[in-house]
Design a protein around this motif. Sequence first.
Motif, mmCIF file in Angstrom:
data_model
loop_
_atom_site.group_PDB
_atom_site.id
_atom_site.type_symbol
_atom_site.label_atom_id
_atom_site.label_comp_id
_atom_site.label_asym_id
_atom_site.label_seq_id
_atom_site.Cartn_x
_atom_site.Cartn_y
_atom_site.Cartn_z
ATOM 1 N N ALA A 88 0.908 -1.094 0.169
ATOM 2 C CA ALA A 88 -0.341 -0.011 -0.174
ATOM 3 C C ALA A 88 0.599 1.178 0.369
ATOM 4 O O ALA A 88 0.677 2.444 -0.489
ATOM 5 C CB ALA A 88 -0.941 0.570 1.316
ATOM 6 N N ARG A 89 2.092 1.040 0.657
ATOM 7 C CA ARG A 89 2.428 2.744 0.943
ATOM 8 C C ARG A 89 3.944 2.419 -0.628
ATOM 9 O O ARG A 89 3.344 3.512 -1.031
ATOM 10 C CB ARG A 89 3.660 1.968 2.611
ATOM 11 N N CYS A 90 3.563 1.600 -0.972
ATOM 12 C CA CYS A 90 4.512 1.545 -2.184
ATOM 13 C C CYS A 90 3.489 2.005 -2.691
ATOM 14 O O CYS A 90 4.240 3.141 -4.044
ATOM 15 C CB CYS A 90 5.028 0.439 -2.911
ATOM 16 N N TYR A 91 2.143 1.507 -3.343
ATOM 17 C CA TYR A 91 1.166 2.297 -4.692
ATOM 18 C C TYR A 91 0.952 3.776 -4.220
ATOM 19 O O TYR A 91 1.334 4.112 -4.911
ATOM 20 C CB TYR A 91 0.091 2.042 -4.385
ATOM 21 N N GLN A 92 1.051 4.484 -2.621
ATOM 22 C CA GLN A 92 0.848 5.650 -2.345
ATOM 23 C C GLN A 92 2.233 6.118 -3.281
ATOM 24 O O GLN A 92 2.011 8.020 -3.528
ATOM 25 C CB GLN A 92 1.007 5.841 -0.718
ATOM 26 N N LEU A 93 3.956 6.330 -3.121
ATOM 27 C CA LEU A 93 4.705 7.178 -3.173
ATOM 28 C C LEU A 93 4.716 6.782 -4.312
ATOM 29 O O LEU A 93 5.932 7.292 -5.299
ATOM 30 C CB LEU A 93 5.814 6.067 -2.716
ATOM 31 N N SER A 94 4.399 5.883 -5.333
ATOM 32 C CA SER A 94 4.752 5.656 -6.973
ATOM 33 C C SER A 94 3.218 7.012 -7.849
ATOM 34 O O SER A 94 3.765 7.041 -8.646
ATOM 35 C CB SER A 94 4.726 4.160 -7.419
#
Length: 122
Positions: A88-94
């Motif tokens: 979830a955090r990766c999708y947010q940061l991408s």
Amino acid sequence: MASTDHWPAPSSSKATEIPITRAQSEDILSARINQKTDFAYNATTAELKIADCEFEAGEYETAALLYDEFYKNHPASSSASYALLRAARCYQLSNQGPGRDPSSLIKAIELFDSFLIKYPVS
């Protein structure tokens, strides 16, 4: 005085069997199972560490895919909640910012919601 007793010559057609006790047999079997278990544990840990490396390198899209894959392949793992949260955090940061494709933010929100539902006490 020399002894005339001689050991019989080993037969090349038969393998020599060494008798072992049941306890020894169980120990051998347990060791083999532990080796396989250690391998499985190390393999899943390695999958997660690869995703972590991608995350730390700022390769959020790649890391997100790896965390997603880990979560799907190992839902009963003690690290499943970690993988879901990191995905979830990766999708947010991408996300590339305002005015860009919001699909990664939508995916992040879905995964954060899923995390809260599946792991409410985390």
